[in-house]
Write an enzyme that holds these catalytic residues in place. Structure first.
Site, PDB file in Angstrom:
ATOM      1  NE  ARG B  54      -2.000  -1.924   3.262  1.00 57.68           N
ATOM      2  CZ  ARG B  54      -2.443  -2.547   4.347  1.00 57.68           C
ATOM      3  NH1 ARG B  54      -3.734  -2.527   4.641  1.00 57.68           N
ATOM      4  NH2 ARG B  54      -1.607  -3.162   5.136  1.00 57.68           N
ATOM      5  CG  ASP B  56       2.608   6.185   2.805  1.00 60.19           C
ATOM      6  OD1 ASP B  56       1.525   5.728   3.212  1.00 60.19           O
ATOM      7  OD2 ASP B  56       3.680   6.088   3.451  1.00 60.19           O
ATOM      8  NE  ARG B 202       8.221   8.866   2.500  1.00 66.24           N
ATOM      9  CZ  ARG B 202       7.041   9.391   2.831  1.00 66.24           C
ATOM     10  NH1 ARG B 202       5.920   8.684   2.649  1.00 66.24           N
ATOM     11  NH2 ARG B 202       6.972  10.598   3.326  1.00 66.24           N
TER      12      ARG B 202
END
Lengths: 259, 259
Positions: B54, B56, B202
């Protein structure tokens, strides 16, 4: 007292703009407006910039050249950084230099390099949609490669000029016209010449795409050029595939022999 | 009667979306909504799709994988073309295959490949702004290259997980973690592993950028991982640099040895 002329090399993503040039309707965003606004913020001067090639709505540039007169004392090596802190993220000044007072971005250009990019795949690419013309049916690579050569030379390009131009002389010299395929299904038309008529690169691109589709034979291109009839050439390819790559001014870094 | 399970490979530019997953507020556009809407238009069925990862808001994908059950008889080789004629231009279905009924995009994934792209230049690039994290001060290339190696292996990655996750097990295996510089000033962090915690890539990217800035020494990374303390790792790099490149399911085309 404008005691200095400054030249910028400018890159921009033309997607959201109504072309380079300021429009009569001030609500239409243009590259020129954005650059002049940033210059005004920095220098407190209302300048009118000149550019090498007035790109149309949706057309991009990696090496557009502009110039303007200013009394600002911002050093060359800081001018572009100051501009980039003010400009929207789809416009960037690559470098700034002070040039002689008579410099003119358009009149002094020796030649320009444009690139037209085509994405030829049955699957569209979300990442290429703003920077290529996406065509789904498979284009004939060899026919396009062969066809590109027909444009090299000094010709009257009336057949490759959109209506509504005030230009009187349609003769231009194309030094280089080549299609390559840097990645499978991505075709790049690189075209370099001493000048380009209105929509000329997009009509050449559209005509070579018609060659790739089999609508026009490569052997017909010479006669289409000679006909000087716009109706015989192909369609005008859409703007998003086009990018102004480079403008040459200095004979020293100029790769062609000027005739 | 849903008598068939279909798997799509999907590419998307995540710039305009609030992530992959349908949001509570139906006004927020998501990739999942767009895909389900196109499937409904084609099949007249309200499906709920499952995805491999999923992503972002603002994160991109070249090889996201989704699956859903359908009674539609659209052949595999036409399904993606029909989808692409309905989807917005920033989402494309790359291919479609019918899979066995128990297939699950997330649970059956053997591993994933993410790429984080950094544009490190004093001049911003209008053409990279949506797909890279633009950093102006020059990063220390050698330090970042060396630092990337610290993440390879099986570790508790608690220090590299954003708060608010319901996950209980923070142990993941990273098979490959490497930074390359395919063009001058463009850094690509390629990271492949058996699973990723919330914001893990990230935070790893942000930590390696802090290494490039000299805030963290490459030799400290091992202890930061061992500390399991989020506060010791670097900042979370912004979403636009991240792209889900590939998801592996089949051991035959899988380049690593599963432990």
């Amino acid at each position: 007292m404008n005691n200095r002329r400054v030249r910028f090399i400018v890159a921009y993503d033309g997607t959201y703009y109504h072309g380079f040039q300021t429009q009569d309707n001030p609500a239409l965003p243009t590259i020129q407006d954005q650059l002049q606004l940033a210059i005004k913020t920095l220098t407190n001067e209302e300048v009118t910039i000149t550019c090498a090639g007035r790109t149309d709505a949706g057309v991009h540039a990696r090496g557009q050249v502009i110039d303007f007169a200013t009394s600002s004392r911002i050093p060359d090596e800081k001018f572009h950084l100051a501009m980039n802190s003010l400009l929207p993220k789809d416009i960037a000044v690559i470098n700034a230099v002070t040039v002689h007072d008579n410099f003119h971005s358009r009149f002094h250009a020796l030649g320009k390099h444009y690139r037209y990019s085509i994405y030829n795949n049955t699957i569209p690419s979300p990442f290429h949609r703003y920077y290529t013309y996406q065509i789904y049916p498979k284009l004939n690579r060899d026919a396009m490669f062969a066809g590109a050569r027909a444009f090299v030379g000094t010709h009257d390009f009336s057949a490759f000029c959109a209506a509504g131009t005030s230009v009187k002389n349609f003769v231009r010299t194309i030094w280089h016209c080549e299609i390559t395929e840097p990645e499978e299904g991505i075709f790049q038309l690189d075209i370099m010449g001493n000048g380009f008529l209105y929509n000329m690169v997009r009509i050449i691109a559209g005509t070579l795409i018609d060659v790739g589709k089999g609508k026009i034979e490569p052997s017909q291109l010479e006669r289409i050029i000679q006909s000087q009839k716009r109706a015989l050439a192909g369609t005008t390819a859409p703007p998003q595939g086009l990018c102004l790559i480079k403008v040459w001014y200095n004979e020293l870094d100029f790769p062609f022999t000027l005739s």
